[in-house]
Design a protein around this motif. Structure first.
Motif, mmCIF file in Angstrom:
data_model
loop_
_atom_site.group_PDB
_atom_site.id
_atom_site.type_symbol
_atom_site.label_atom_id
_atom_site.label_comp_id
_atom_site.label_asym_id
_atom_site.label_seq_id
_atom_site.Cartn_x
_atom_site.Cartn_y
_atom_site.Cartn_z
ATOM 1 N N LYS A 1 56.263 27.056 47.426
ATOM 2 C CA LYS A 1 57.604 27.458 47.831
ATOM 3 C C LYS A 1 57.865 28.905 47.419
ATOM 4 N N ALA A 2 58.659 29.577 48.209
ATOM 5 C CA ALA A 2 58.937 30.994 47.949
ATOM 6 C C ALA A 2 60.342 31.212 47.406
ATOM 7 N N ASP A 3 61.033 30.124 47.059
ATOM 8 C CA ASP A 3 62.432 30.263 46.645
ATOM 9 C C ASP A 3 62.619 30.332 45.135
ATOM 10 N N GLY A 4 61.511 30.340 44.384
ATOM 11 C CA GLY A 4 61.613 30.444 42.932
ATOM 12 C C GLY A 4 62.030 29.165 42.245
ATOM 13 N N SER A 5 62.071 28.058 42.960
ATOM 14 C CA SER A 5 62.480 26.785 42.373
ATOM 15 C C SER A 5 61.383 26.219 41.475
#
Length: 274
Positions: free
Chosen positions: A159-163
């Motif tokens: 994932k690229a959202d930093g989650s």
């Protein structure tokens, strides 16, 4: 005399080997108490199957579950593998998902398969609830429990959202009702201390494979993923001041490169009562 001694040593070694390399399925029971529970709840915890074979169409494992008559079944990750065909895992879901409420979280091997989204779709197609930073309140007889679950940490690299796992735990935190028994299902046990602040009464995990090699009464586990030699969290019940952690030694057999020693694959049954 020397001949008799040699024969005795050989007999002892054969007996020890029979126990050391015993890969038969066993059922391990835990009994817990809580004032948040009115009537007893029975949970079956299944982890680290890695799509290994338990009889034709998984009949051995399915029958073992049916004998125990659980109220709910929790899948703690690595039910599917990244090398072995998904066939046996699907047989298991076919055999039990229509009989019991089932909940599932991902493990690292499901992520490593590069088919994690497809695997989640398969799991959901059997009516199994996939927990991914989510919770569900359920009632069994006169008792309510809230089941929460998080994805395996390896999934967040996609994932690229930093989650992260913490992101999912924070999302769960806002929905927790502390008057209700709180259960967290997640795959990797080594972060248990970090999760204590979220107020779960019971955490359930797998991943460690029981430390792979054990010496009964002396060594709980020799080597576990992410923890290395002499892992702190290998398998069994761990008591904290405000919570408990149960780690299944898992069901992996033919998928492991290093054979299990004094470490039979296990189906975990947990009874929680008042």
């Amino acid at each position: 005399m020397k001949r008799k001694m040699m024969i005795l040593i050989i007999i002892i070694m054969v007996i020890l080997s029979a126990f050391a390399f015993d890969f038969r399925l066993k059922v391990v029971n835990y009994e817990l108490k809580s004032n948040k529970i009115e009537t007893s709840i029975r949970i079956a915890l299944i982890t680290d199957l890695h799509s290994c074979k338990y009889g034709e169409n998984e009949v051995e494992l399915i029958q073992a579950i049916d004998v125990e008559k659980p109220d709910i079944i929790l899948f703690g990750g690595d039910i599917f593998d990244d090398v072995i065909s998904h066939e046996n895992s699907i047989y298991l879901l076919e055999g039990i998902a229509n009989k019991y409420p089932c909940y599932y979280v991902t493990g690292n091997h499901e992520v490593w398969s590069s088919e994690v989204n497809e695997i989640k779709t398969i799991v959901k197609s059997f009516g199994v609830t996939v927990l991914e930073g989510t919770s569900e309140m359920i009632q069994i007889n006169n008792s309510k429990i809230q089941i929460s679950g998080v994805d395996d940490s390896s999934i967040f690299k996609l994932k690229a959202d930093g989650s992260s796992v913490i992101t999912e735990l924070e999302a769960i935190k806002g929905n927790i009702d502390q008057s209700v028994y709180q259960l967290l299902l997640y795959h990797r046990p080594q972060n248990a201390q970090q999760y204590l602040s979220y107020g779960f009464d019971l955490m359930l995990s797998g991943h460690a494979h029981g430390g792979q090699w054990r010496i009964p009464f002396l060594l709980n586990g020799l080597l576990a993923p992410d923890q290395g030699f002499f892992p702190k969290y290998a398998g069994g019940l761990y008591n904290f001041e405000t919570s408990k952690l149960i780690i299944s030694r898992g069901l992996a057999r033919e998928s492991t490169r290093i054979p299990r020693i004094f470490n039979r694959p296990e189906l975990v049954i947990i009874d929680i009562s008042k």
